[in-house]
Each structure stands twice: as structure tokens, then as C-alpha cells.
Design a protein around this motif. Structure first.
Motif, PDB file in Angstrom:
ATOM      1  N   LYS B  70      33.565  37.553 135.794  1.00 19.77           N
ATOM      2  CA  LYS B  70      33.952  38.698 134.958  1.00 19.77           C
ATOM      3  C   LYS B  70      34.963  38.315 133.899  1.00 19.77           C
ATOM      4  O   LYS B  70      35.012  38.925 132.837  1.00 19.77           O
ATOM      5  CB  LYS B  70      34.586  39.798 135.821  1.00 19.77           C
ATOM      6  CG  LYS B  70      33.606  40.623 136.617  1.00 19.77           C
ATOM      7  CD  LYS B  70      34.363  41.757 137.294  1.00 19.77           C
ATOM      8  CE  LYS B  70      33.481  42.536 138.240  1.00 19.77           C
ATOM      9  NZ  LYS B  70      34.284  43.456 139.080  1.00 19.77           N
ATOM     10  N   LEU B  71      35.844  37.346 134.221  1.00 13.18           N
ATOM     11  CA  LEU B  71      36.942  37.095 133.289  1.00 13.18           C
ATOM     12  C   LEU B  71      37.101  35.630 132.884  1.00 13.18           C
ATOM     13  O   LEU B  71      37.112  35.307 131.703  1.00 13.18           O
ATOM     14  CB  LEU B  71      38.265  37.610 133.900  1.00 13.18           C
ATOM     15  CG  LEU B  71      39.501  37.417 133.016  1.00 13.18           C
ATOM     16  CD1 LEU B  71      39.403  38.226 131.728  1.00 13.18           C
ATOM     17  CD2 LEU B  71      40.772  37.818 133.774  1.00 13.18           C
ATOM     18  N   LEU B  72      37.201  34.742 133.873  1.00  7.32           N
ATOM     19  CA  LEU B  72      37.593  33.368 133.528  1.00  7.32           C
ATOM     20  C   LEU B  72      36.523  32.635 132.727  1.00  7.32           C
ATOM     21  O   LEU B  72      36.835  31.801 131.885  1.00  7.32           O
ATOM     22  CB  LEU B  72      37.945  32.579 134.800  1.00  7.32           C
ATOM     23  CG  LEU B  72      39.146  33.122 135.579  1.00  7.32           C
ATOM     24  CD1 LEU B  72      39.423  32.257 136.809  1.00  7.32           C
ATOM     25  CD2 LEU B  72      40.391  33.196 134.698  1.00  7.32           C
ATOM     26  N   ALA B  73      35.257  32.935 132.995  1.00  7.37           N
ATOM     27  CA  ALA B  73      34.171  32.288 132.248  1.00  7.37           C
ATOM     28  C   ALA B  73      33.297  33.351 131.602  1.00  7.37           C
ATOM     29  O   ALA B  73      33.150  34.448 132.132  1.00  7.37           O
ATOM     30  CB  ALA B  73      33.329  31.427 133.177  1.00  7.37           C
ATOM     31  N   ASN B  74      32.758  33.027 130.449  1.00 12.20           N
ATOM     32  CA  ASN B  74      31.788  33.905 129.790  1.00 12.20           C
ATOM     33  C   ASN B  74      30.406  33.337 130.078  1.00 12.20           C
ATOM     34  O   ASN B  74      30.057  32.270 129.577  1.00 12.20           O
ATOM     35  CB  ASN B  74      32.057  33.925 128.283  1.00 12.20           C
ATOM     36  CG  ASN B  74      31.024  34.752 127.525  1.00 12.20           C
ATOM     37  OD1 ASN B  74      29.957  35.063 128.055  1.00 12.20           O
ATOM     38  ND2 ASN B  74      31.353  35.109 126.299  1.00 12.20           N
ATOM     39  N   PRO B  75      29.633  34.031 130.901  1.00 15.85           N
ATOM     40  CA  PRO B  75      28.359  33.456 131.363  1.00 15.85           C
ATOM     41  C   PRO B  75      27.355  33.152 130.246  1.00 15.85           C
ATOM     42  O   PRO B  75      26.406  32.410 130.469  1.00 15.85           O
ATOM     43  CB  PRO B  75      27.805  34.523 132.321  1.00 15.85           C
ATOM     44  CG  PRO B  75      28.632  35.740 132.115  1.00 15.85           C
ATOM     45  CD  PRO B  75      29.924  35.336 131.490  1.00 15.85           C
TER      46      PRO B  75
END
Lengths: 237, 85
Positions: B70-75
Motif C-alpha cells: 500500500k505504501l512502501l512500494a508502488n506495484p
């Protein structure tokens, strides 16, 4: 008709958007603080340029969790007009209202200059007063404006006609030389599948008076105003 | 970062997906060439986060997975991996 301009900590284009509506368009506008839980009855919401939350982590990644975004997302899903300029575009992709992502410019430099964009369609709330293929002179100011998406999703965007603006030269050729950041297919701005959400890296709100270099940006605001006063069905996107 | 018995430490690595242009990595790779290290033919940059989580928390794996996606990586552009210490 009333515009709302969201201010995040780190926004720096909020006053530009406010001034474009209030002084150039002579329409109602108010600021919406990012912690606000209410859109104050605005008919169109602008997410401005800048560096919301310092662009920490990724541009727009933290802003998407600001309290007001719940309401912006709800408003957009019910057909409300939502516009993201520059950093606002990054917030819209991070929040899932628009597909794709904005990567670091392919040459790594921060770009701040006038460029030209070509209007790809005119049956949207944002381009109603433009001519198809019209070239607008609008400034950009970004370090992360390189539009990226999976190949299949880019094809979907193109097939649906969701690419609204493309970087081009002054005569409207979307050439590689006219692409300031490496964006796929020279994409400068896209709309949602339903056509009511616009994200674009260029800054129309900074091109509203000839004395500052261009007034072409007014066309985006005039189009939105016309649309909100007498909504026309958006062309099948 | 120090941990106590009451917390667990987790390291999250976030990398750009293969095929996503990494101009920063390309620039570093070019610099290495200019510095006299022509053997490094590719550099990819990324980031990592050190997280400390309450050892008594329920559903630790699910929570870690959620904060990563949800936050640390942008899928759309990134993938992540998790290392528990």
C-alpha cells in the motif's frame, strides 16, 4: 460554479490555481486544507503542483493518505470533476484514480520551461473549447514526469482515447525531440476511463495571462466551467 | 537500529521492476566507467527500510505485506522483498 484547490503541506501551485480561477476566470474558488473532511460543495477539485509532504518516499505517495483524499476519491467515483496538475497528477496515480506512474525524467534533470502540447480530443470536460489537434503553449516544472505504464495498459489507454494531451512541437508533431521527460508515447496528460478525472504534468494554471508568456491554459479552465454549467455527456472513452 | 525482545526487526527492500528505466542507475554506471571501472556493466538503484514491529502484534506477516504494497512500494513500477531479522 465553485472550484476547490487542495493544499497539502508542500504544495506550491495552490495559489497559482486559486489565482487562475479567481482573477483570470473571475469565478468562485476556495482552498481545501488536506486535513479537511469536507469538499465545501465545490463543483470541481484541483490537486495542485508542488511537493506534497516533501515528495518523501515517492511523489504523491504520502499525500494520497491525507484525510481529504477519501472525499476526493468518493467525489471522483460519483462523477465529480477532479484535476491534478503536475504533483497533483502524481497524487492521482498513487491514489489509483488514474492508471500508471510518473518516473524520474529520463535525463534526470528538473525541467522548467515552456513546452507545447497537442489536444487529442475535445469531447471531454477539460477540452471543450479547444480544437482537435490544437497546440497549446504551457509551462512544465517537474523532475518526475516520465509517464510509465505496462505496455498492455498503455495500449488500453490509447484504444480508449484516454490520452488527452501529448507533448509536441509548435506545429503539433509529437516527435521524440518534443518529449521533455521520456514519457511513453509523448503522454502529457490522461483522463480516467469515465472521463471526469484529468491528470497532466504541464501547468495550465501558470499560463493564464499573455504577460506571463501564454494564456493557453485558460482553455482548460473555460472548458471545465462550460462543462459544469451545462454538462454534456462525455464522449464514450 | 536496536531492537528489544518486545519488537521484531524487518528490512524491506524496494527495487524497480525489470524493464523500468532507472536513470539514476544508468548515471552511476556511466560514472563508474569514467572512474576507471568499465567492468560494471549495469547498476540498478533501490531503497530499503528498517521497520520495528511489536513482537506481540497479531498477523505480523499480513501487516508487513500490506504496508509494503500500500505504501512502501508502488506495484506499478516496483517490487519488494522482506527480510526478517
Amino acid at each position: 460554479m465553485k472550484f476547490g484547490v487542495v493544499t497539502f503541506p508542500g504544495s506550491n501551485g495552490d495559489y497559482d490555481s486559486y489565482a487562475a480561477v479567481r482573477f483570470a476566470m473571475k469565478e468562485k474558488v476556495e482552498f481545501l486544507w488536506h486535513k479537511s473532511e469536507d469538499l465545501q460543495g465545490c463543483d470541481a477539485v484541483i490537486l495542485p503542483g508542488g511537493f506534497a509532504h516533501g515528495d518523501y518516499l515517492r511523489a504523491g505517495a504520502i499525500a494520497r493518505f491525507s484525510p481529504i483524499m477519501k472525499h476526493v476519491i468518493k467525489f471522483a467515483k460519483s462523477g465529480g470533476i477532479v484535476i491534478g496538475f503536475c504533483n497533483g497528477f502524481q497524487v492521482l496515480t498513487e491514489s489509483g484514480l488514474l492508471p500508471g506512474a510518473l518516473l524520474r525524467n529520463n535525463h534526470l534533470r528538473f525541467n522548467s520551461k515552456f513546452i507545447y502540447i497537442r489536444v487529442e480530443r475535445t469531447d471531454t470536460p477539460f477540452t471543450g473549447v479547444c480544437r482537435k489537434g490544437e497546440v497549446l503553449k504551457i509551462p512544465i516544472a517537474h523532475g518526475e514526469g516520465n509517464y510509465y505504464n505496462f505496455e498492455s495498459d498503455v495500449r488500453k489507454l490509447e484504444d480508449n482515447g484516454q490520452v488527452l494531451f501529448r507533448y509536441a512541437d509548435a506545429s503539433g508533431n509529437a516527435s521524440a525531440a518534443a518529449n521533455p521527460n521520456g514519457s511513453i508515447n509523448n503522454i502529457a496528460g490522461i483522463v480516467s476511463a469515465e472521463g471526469n478525472v484529468l491528470g497532466m504534468m504541464p501547468h495550465p494554471e501558470r499560463a493564464v495571462e499573455d504577460i506571463i508568456g501564454s494564456s493557453d491554459g485558460l482553455k482548460v479552465f473555460e472548458s471545465v466551467l462550460n462543462y459544469c454549467i451545462s454538462p454534456k455527456p462525455v464522449g464514450r472513452l | 537500529m536496536t531492537t528489544t525482545a518486545k519488537t521484531k526487526k524487518v528490512i524491506v527492500y524496494v527495487r524497480l521492476k525489470d524493464g523500468v528505466l532507472d536513470p539514476q542507475g544508468v548515471t552511476i554506471q556511466k560514472a563508474l566507467g569514467q572512474m576507471g571501472y568499465p567492468d560494471f556493466v549495469s547498476v540498478r538503484s533501490g531503497k530499503f527500510f528498517e521497520l520495528e514491529i511489536d513482537a506481540g502484534a497479531s498477523d505480523i506477516d499480513r501487516q508487513i505485506n500490506e504496508v509494503c504494497s500500500k505504501l512502501l512500494a508502488n506495484p506499478v513500477i516496483e517490487r519488494f522483498s522482506v527480510e526478517k531479522i
